[in-house]
Write a protein that holds these residues in place. Structure first.
Motif, PDB file in Angstrom:
ATOM      1  N   SER A  17      -7.037 -36.427  20.156  1.00 32.95           N
ATOM      2  CA  SER A  17      -7.659 -36.983  21.373  1.00 32.95           C
ATOM      3  C   SER A  17      -9.077 -37.613  21.027  1.00 32.95           C
ATOM      4  O   SER A  17      -9.669 -36.708  20.169  1.00 32.95           O
ATOM      5  N   LYS A  21      -7.059 -43.862  19.189  1.00 32.26           N
ATOM      6  CA  LYS A  21      -5.525 -44.369  19.391  1.00 32.26           C
ATOM      7  C   LYS A  21      -5.392 -45.760  20.249  1.00 32.26           C
ATOM      8  O   LYS A  21      -4.776 -46.836  19.994  1.00 32.26           O
ATOM      9  N   ASP A  40      -0.265 -42.523  26.584  1.00 34.80           N
ATOM     10  CA  ASP A  40      -0.707 -41.615  27.578  1.00 34.80           C
ATOM     11  C   ASP A  40      -0.086 -41.920  28.974  1.00 34.80           C
ATOM     12  O   ASP A  40       0.028 -41.208  29.891  1.00 34.80           O
ATOM     13  N   HIS A  43       3.175 -40.015  29.930  1.00 32.94           N
ATOM     14  CA  HIS A  43       3.069 -38.436  30.224  1.00 32.94           C
ATOM     15  C   HIS A  43       3.443 -38.172  31.699  1.00 32.94           C
ATOM     16  O   HIS A  43       3.125 -38.665  32.686  1.00 32.94           O
ATOM     17  N   ARG A  62       5.548 -31.337  25.726  1.00 33.95           N
ATOM     18  CA  ARG A  62       5.527 -32.550  25.081  1.00 33.95           C
ATOM     19  C   ARG A  62       6.837 -33.252  24.955  1.00 33.95           C
ATOM     20  O   ARG A  62       7.088 -34.626  24.541  1.00 33.95           O
ATOM     21  N   TRP A  65       7.777 -36.060  27.138  1.00 35.35           N
ATOM     22  CA  TRP A  65       6.944 -37.227  26.723  1.00 35.35           C
ATOM     23  C   TRP A  65       7.343 -37.869  25.421  1.00 35.35           C
ATOM     24  O   TRP A  65       7.392 -39.066  25.646  1.00 35.35           O
ATOM     25  N   SER A  88      -0.350 -38.757  20.267  1.00 33.12           N
ATOM     26  CA  SER A  88      -0.959 -38.037  19.346  1.00 33.12           C
ATOM     27  C   SER A  88      -0.069 -37.460  18.210  1.00 33.12           C
ATOM     28  O   SER A  88      -0.491 -37.402  17.273  1.00 33.12           O
ATOM     29  N   ARG A 125     -16.578 -41.242  26.404  1.00 37.90           N
ATOM     30  CA  ARG A 125     -15.584 -41.820  27.193  1.00 37.90           C
ATOM     31  C   ARG A 125     -15.691 -41.379  28.797  1.00 37.90           C
ATOM     32  O   ARG A 125     -15.853 -40.257  28.894  1.00 37.90           O
ATOM     33  N   HIS A 128     -11.508 -40.421  31.892  1.00 34.09           N
ATOM     34  CA  HIS A 128     -10.727 -40.157  31.152  1.00 34.09           C
ATOM     35  C   HIS A 128     -10.161 -38.555  31.559  1.00 34.09           C
ATOM     36  O   HIS A 128     -10.941 -37.885  31.636  1.00 34.09           O
ATOM     37  N   MET A 130      -8.587 -36.350  29.764  1.00 37.88           N
ATOM     38  CA  MET A 130      -8.894 -35.272  28.880  1.00 37.88           C
ATOM     39  C   MET A 130     -10.148 -34.884  28.592  1.00 37.88           C
ATOM     40  O   MET A 130     -11.099 -35.477  28.118  1.00 37.88           O
ATOM     41  N   GLN A 138      -6.333 -29.278  20.015  1.00 37.87           N
ATOM     42  CA  GLN A 138      -5.740 -30.435  19.310  1.00 37.87           C
ATOM     43  C   GLN A 138      -5.985 -30.416  17.815  1.00 37.87           C
ATOM     44  O   GLN A 138      -4.784 -30.608  17.355  1.00 37.87           O
TER      45      GLN A 138
HETATM   46  O1  6PG Z   1      -0.151 -34.088  22.698  1.00 37.15           O
HETATM   47  C1  6PG Z   1      -0.908 -33.735  23.496  1.00 37.15           C
HETATM   48  O2  6PG Z   1      -1.458 -32.935  23.534  1.00 37.15           O
HETATM   49  C2  6PG Z   1      -1.404 -35.127  24.498  1.00 37.15           C
HETATM   50  O3  6PG Z   1      -0.814 -36.099  24.235  1.00 37.15           O
HETATM   51  C3  6PG Z   1      -2.973 -35.424  23.645  1.00 37.15           C
HETATM   52  O4  6PG Z   1      -2.763 -35.336  22.194  1.00 37.15           O
HETATM   53  C4  6PG Z   1      -3.391 -36.639  24.202  1.00 37.15           C
HETATM   54  O5  6PG Z   1      -4.191 -37.053  23.340  1.00 37.15           O
HETATM   55  C5  6PG Z   1      -3.500 -37.059  25.434  1.00 37.15           C
HETATM   56  O6  6PG Z   1      -2.500 -37.721  26.132  1.00 37.15           O
HETATM   57  C6  6PG Z   1      -4.885 -37.385  25.931  1.00 37.15           C
HETATM   58  O7  6PG Z   1      -4.915 -38.627  25.857  1.00 37.15           O
HETATM   59  P1  6PG Z   1      -6.054 -39.214  24.744  1.00 37.15           P
HETATM   60  O8  6PG Z   1      -5.625 -38.743  23.346  1.00 37.15           O
HETATM   61  O9  6PG Z   1      -6.088 -40.708  25.018  1.00 37.15           O
HETATM   62  O10 6PG Z   1      -7.342 -38.599  24.694  1.00 37.15           O
END
Ligand code: 6PG
Ligand code: ADP
Length: 177
Positions: A17, A21, A40, A43, A62, A65, A88, A125, A128, A130, A138
């Motif tokens: 994150s 991306k 995103d 999800h 995941r 997704w 991701s 940001r 958002h 996250m 992560q």
């Molecule tokens: O696999 C995951 O844990 C998520 O998918 C994460 O990695 C992703 O990053 C989120 O969707 C947040 O969104 P951003 O990456 O845009 O912050």
């Protein structure tokens, strides 16, 4: 290794994150005249709710997704269209699942950066779901893809334009142009 042909390719712009991306994916899609899909947005609502609460996703969260992303790539490729997706794709098993979905015709652009820079970018940001608190998990989950077939790595300590251009230059010798 994905085949070197002129046919349409799928590209995933990956990384933790805040690595850029969405920003780089959009810019690269523009440069290569490809459709961009924001991963995103695929999800399930339950995943977004979890992340919004600062709870890291599990493999089980995941997988559905990743499968939606896989289906989106497959549908584009079936029409003969190239596509770029932000995802991701933190673990190798996730990337393998995505490669299978794309029929092996998949490249990854891995956005690499320091924890400090990632945290700064996430912090800037607004609006958002996250939270920056999830960066730690992560980074713990990330299995660096460098060395896997069809992967190019780019440093994120640059402008969005220059990072996208670097990615484009590194993809070109692999037959993606
Ligand atoms: O696999 C995951 O844990 C998520 O998918 C994460 O990695 C992703 O990053 C989120 O969707 C947040 O969104 P951003 O990456 O845009 O912050
Ligand atoms: N190379 C860059 N230089 C400056 N800001 C950037 C760069 N890449 C991304 N950003 C900014 O950092 C934040 C995170 O980028 P984003 O594209 O949303 O990353 P991700 O999709 O990986 O979470 C956004 O506010 C974005 O505008």
């Amino acid at each position: 290794m994905p085949e070197r042909t002129n046919r349409a390719h799928a590209i995933i712009v990956m990384g933790v994150s805040g690595s850029g991306k969405s920003s780089i994916g959009e810019k690269l899609a523009e440069a290569l005249s490809l459709r961009f899909i924001e991963g995103d947005q695929l999800h399930p609502a339950s995943n977004v709710e979890k992340m919004s609460k600062g709870i890291p996703l599990t493999d089980a969260d995941r997988m559905p997704w990743l499968d939606l992303i896989g289906e989106a790539m497959k549908a584009a490729l079936a029409k003969g269209d190239g596509v770029i997706v932000s995802c991701s794709a933190l673990k190798r098993i996730y990337r393998e699942r995505l490669r299978v979905a794309a029929g092996g015709n998949l490249f990854f652009v891995y956005l690499e950066g320091s924890k400090e820079l990632l945290s700064e970018r996430m912090g800037h940001r607004s609006g958002h779901f996250m939270p920056t608190s999830l960066l730690e998990s992560q980074l713990e989950t990330l299995e660096v893809p460098t060395g896997e077939p069809g992967v190019v790595t780019v440093d994120i300590d640059d402008t969005i334009e220059d990072i996208a251009e670097e990615a484009r230059k590194k993809l070109a010798p692999l037959g993606v142009a």
